[in-house]
Design an enzyme around this catalytic site. Structure first.
Site, mmCIF file in Angstrom:
data_model
loop_
_atom_site.group_PDB
_atom_site.id
_atom_site.type_symbol
_atom_site.label_atom_id
_atom_site.label_comp_id
_atom_site.label_asym_id
_atom_site.label_seq_id
_atom_site.Cartn_x
_atom_site.Cartn_y
_atom_site.Cartn_z
ATOM 1 N N SER A 97 -3.267 1.062 10.669
ATOM 2 C CA SER A 97 -3.164 2.143 9.825
ATOM 3 C C SER A 97 -2.666 3.448 10.152
ATOM 4 O O SER A 97 -2.922 3.577 11.460
ATOM 5 C CB SER A 97 -4.540 2.158 8.919
ATOM 6 O OG SER A 97 -4.975 1.096 8.180
ATOM 7 N N GLN A 105 -7.324 -3.807 -0.184
ATOM 8 C CA GLN A 105 -5.902 -4.182 -0.602
ATOM 9 C C GLN A 105 -5.353 -5.390 -0.019
ATOM 10 O O GLN A 105 -4.773 -6.128 -0.742
ATOM 11 C CB GLN A 105 -4.995 -2.986 0.018
ATOM 12 C CG GLN A 105 -5.206 -1.615 -0.587
ATOM 13 C CD GLN A 105 -4.558 -0.566 -0.132
ATOM 14 O OE1 GLN A 105 -4.563 -0.303 1.081
ATOM 15 N NE2 GLN A 105 -4.249 0.476 -0.769
ATOM 16 N N GLU A 164 -9.112 2.986 8.497
ATOM 17 C CA GLU A 164 -9.411 3.346 6.863
ATOM 18 C C GLU A 164 -9.872 2.279 6.328
ATOM 19 O O GLU A 164 -9.675 1.021 6.565
ATOM 20 C CB GLU A 164 -7.957 3.750 6.463
ATOM 21 C CG GLU A 164 -7.065 2.400 6.625
ATOM 22 C CD GLU A 164 -6.242 2.641 5.287
ATOM 23 O OE1 GLU A 164 -6.530 2.834 4.094
ATOM 24 O OE2 GLU A 164 -4.887 2.165 5.421
ATOM 25 N N ASP A 165 -10.887 2.569 5.288
ATOM 26 C CA ASP A 165 -11.365 1.586 4.661
ATOM 27 C C ASP A 165 -10.801 0.856 3.383
ATOM 28 O O ASP A 165 -10.858 -0.155 3.202
ATOM 29 C CB ASP A 165 -12.722 2.155 3.891
ATOM 30 C CG ASP A 165 -13.877 2.526 5.003
ATOM 31 O OD1 ASP A 165 -13.969 1.703 5.893
ATOM 32 O OD2 ASP A 165 -14.366 3.438 4.929
ATOM 33 N N GLN A 166 -9.610 1.572 2.940
ATOM 34 C CA GLN A 166 -9.425 1.433 1.685
ATOM 35 C C GLN A 166 -8.267 -0.073 1.793
ATOM 36 O O GLN A 166 -8.011 -0.749 0.985
ATOM 37 C CB GLN A 166 -8.226 2.342 1.230
ATOM 38 C CG GLN A 166 -7.622 1.916 -0.416
ATOM 39 C CD GLN A 166 -6.913 3.088 -0.942
ATOM 40 O OE1 GLN A 166 -6.486 4.214 -0.032
ATOM 41 N NE2 GLN A 166 -6.627 2.966 -2.012
ATOM 42 N N THR A 173 0.974 -1.183 -0.035
ATOM 43 C CA THR A 173 0.117 0.061 0.034
ATOM 44 C C THR A 173 0.948 1.165 -0.022
ATOM 45 O O THR A 173 2.167 1.084 0.106
ATOM 46 C CB THR A 173 -0.985 0.039 1.147
ATOM 47 O OG1 THR A 173 -0.102 0.483 2.421
ATOM 48 C CG2 THR A 173 -1.575 -1.345 1.328
ATOM 49 N N CYS A 174 0.236 2.247 0.117
ATOM 50 C CA CYS A 174 1.037 3.378 -0.077
ATOM 51 C C CYS A 174 1.838 3.916 1.324
ATOM 52 O O CYS A 174 2.857 4.500 1.400
ATOM 53 C CB CYS A 174 0.297 4.928 -0.145
ATOM 54 S SG CYS A 174 -1.181 4.840 0.851
ATOM 55 N N ASN A 175 1.378 2.990 2.283
ATOM 56 C CA ASN A 175 2.151 3.259 3.808
ATOM 57 C C ASN A 175 2.924 1.843 4.242
ATOM 58 O O ASN A 175 3.358 1.999 5.392
ATOM 59 C CB ASN A 175 0.932 3.450 4.887
ATOM 60 C CG ASN A 175 0.593 4.973 4.872
ATOM 61 O OD1 ASN A 175 1.639 5.886 4.717
ATOM 62 N ND2 ASN A 175 -0.438 5.253 5.012
ATOM 63 N N ARG A 176 2.894 0.872 3.316
ATOM 64 C CA ARG A 176 3.426 -0.312 3.848
ATOM 65 C C ARG A 176 3.702 -1.298 2.802
ATOM 66 O O ARG A 176 3.012 -1.392 1.637
ATOM 67 C CB ARG A 176 2.694 -0.862 4.965
ATOM 68 C CG ARG A 176 1.386 -1.798 4.108
ATOM 69 C CD ARG A 176 0.656 -2.533 5.344
ATOM 70 N NE ARG A 176 0.073 -1.411 6.251
ATOM 71 C CZ ARG A 176 0.259 -1.424 7.684
ATOM 72 N NH1 ARG A 176 0.916 -2.338 8.226
ATOM 73 N NH2 ARG A 176 -0.489 -0.645 8.506
#
Length: 391
Positions: A111, A122, A116-118, A48-51
């Site tokens: 998160s 993912q 967060e839903d996204q 993801t954008c964070n991991r």
């Protein structure tokens, strides 16, 4: 044994995470390379954008340190460089802690923005991709399926996902704090065809922007009359032409290069105009040197964390309930895994009991079994069996 290697916003700077933002081709190469190793049975990767997180399933008798070394070697082969002090940026989980981590991630408990839903979508995509690569089988399929199921239950039964639950929401809130209001303002969204960009667009439509400029495919947008009045679809190559009119510029593409550079931005803005640049991509889309320009406010994914703190504070009670639900889900999976790993023990025991019953009868056989449990099991095990029999 489930083993997990994690690089996330908690322990890994964005500059390091960018190296591990693998595209589909590299993800497939990594997964198949891992499963070609004798020590590793299954593998899945969540990005993801964070991991970036790499999950593997291996036999309980296999060396954890050897598996970790294999994962790191395979990653560095794909990246093409050896990253100095890489282990300082990593978190490792095995067994129950690895299972628990995935449950928390799926529910949005790990998160940057709690709930967060996204992330749930993912996680689903990650195991589906591993299945397509034929690297996820019984253990990882069951683990991911159960984690997703529990996450859905948590989102339904708690308030954890009921307010401000996307990075896009936080990004626009940050911009609004700078500009005070969006009334009379314009926004440019680069990469509105992607998942994050699409969420930014939907959020932008709920605000009172005068004009919303987007780079995206026309057939992917709701072109209702109300939307058509406010949304202008522009060519990606014309993006700099619209920066002059935009007050908020958000970029969220999956490309490897900058979508906006400092020099080109400087050439296309009026001196003294206040603008907010928000970079929601990993690797970064916007040249961070833009922050050096006067009246320019620049935020990237690392900056989003501080904007999440207030939102997370409001969810403390929901977090506590969700955490208890995670523990219950983790225990359920671990019991399934333990049973699965010992099917032969149960099969042999059943066969032996049948022979004993034929020899000395059912009552005597059961009495002998209970005495055996009493004499050889722990006090806790004996109490557990008594509790089960008393139900």
């Amino acid at each position: 044994m489930i083993l997990l290697l994690s690089l996330s916003f908690r322990n890994t700077p964005q500059k390091i995470r960018e190296y591990f933002a693998f595209g589909n081709e590299d993800k497939e190469r990594l997964l198949k390379s891992l499963c070609s190793e004798e020590l590793i049975d299954e593998a899945a990767v969540l990005i993801t954008c964070n991991r970036t997180e790499i999950y593997v399933s291996a036999g309980n008798d296999r060396s954890t340190s050897s598996i970790i070394n294999i994962i790191l070697e395979k990653c560095e082969e794909i990246i093409g460089i050896n990253i100095e002090n890489l282990r300082d940026y990593l978190l490792f989980y095995t067994g129950k802690s690895a299972v628990s981590h995935l449950y928390k991630v799926s529910a949005g408990l790990d998160s940057m923005l709690i709930g967060e839903d996204q992330i749930l979508g993912q996680v689903k995509d990650a195991i589906e991709f591993a299945r397509e690569c034929d690297t996820a089988h019984l253990y990882l399929n069951t683990l991911f399926r159960d984690a997703v199921t529990e996450a859905k239950k948590i989102k339904t039964e708690t308030l954890i996902s009921k307010s401000g639950v996307s990075t896009a929401t936080l990004a626009l809130k940050a911009a609004k704090d700078v500009l005070n209001s969006f009334s009379g303002k314009n926004i440019l969204v680069i990469g509105a065809s992607g998942k994050i960009g699409d969420i930014v667009l939907k959020n932008a439509l709920s605000y009172d922007f005068v004009q919303i400029y987007v780079t995206r495919r026309r057939h992917n947008i709701d072109m209702s009359p109300n939307v058509m009045e406010r949304v202008s679809i522009i060519e990606y190559n014309d993006r700099y032409d619209y920066i002059k009119n935009a007050d908020v510029i958000v970029s969220a593409t999956s490309g490897p290069h900058f979508t906006l550079t400092k020099e080109h931005i400087q050439e296309n803005i009026l001196p003294g105009s206040k603008k907010v640049f928000i970079d929601l991509a990993v690797p970064c889309d916007i040249d961070e040197r833009v922050s050096k320009l006067d009246n320019i406010y620049y935020y990237n994914m690392d900056d989003m964390k501080k904007f999440a703190d207030e939102n997370n504070e409001k969810k403390k009670m929901s977090i506590e309930k969700a955490s208890l639900m995670v523990e219950e889900g983790v225990e359920k999976f671990l019991k399934w895994a333990l049973f699965q790993e010992n099917l032969k023990v149960f099969s042999d025991a059943t066969e032996n009991l049948e022979k004993e019953m034929a020899r000395i009868g059912e009552k005597k056989t059961l009495e002998h079994l209970f005495y055996k449990i009493r004499d050889n099991g722990s006090l806790e095990a004996l109490q557990s069996i008594i509790d089960i029999l008393s139900i």
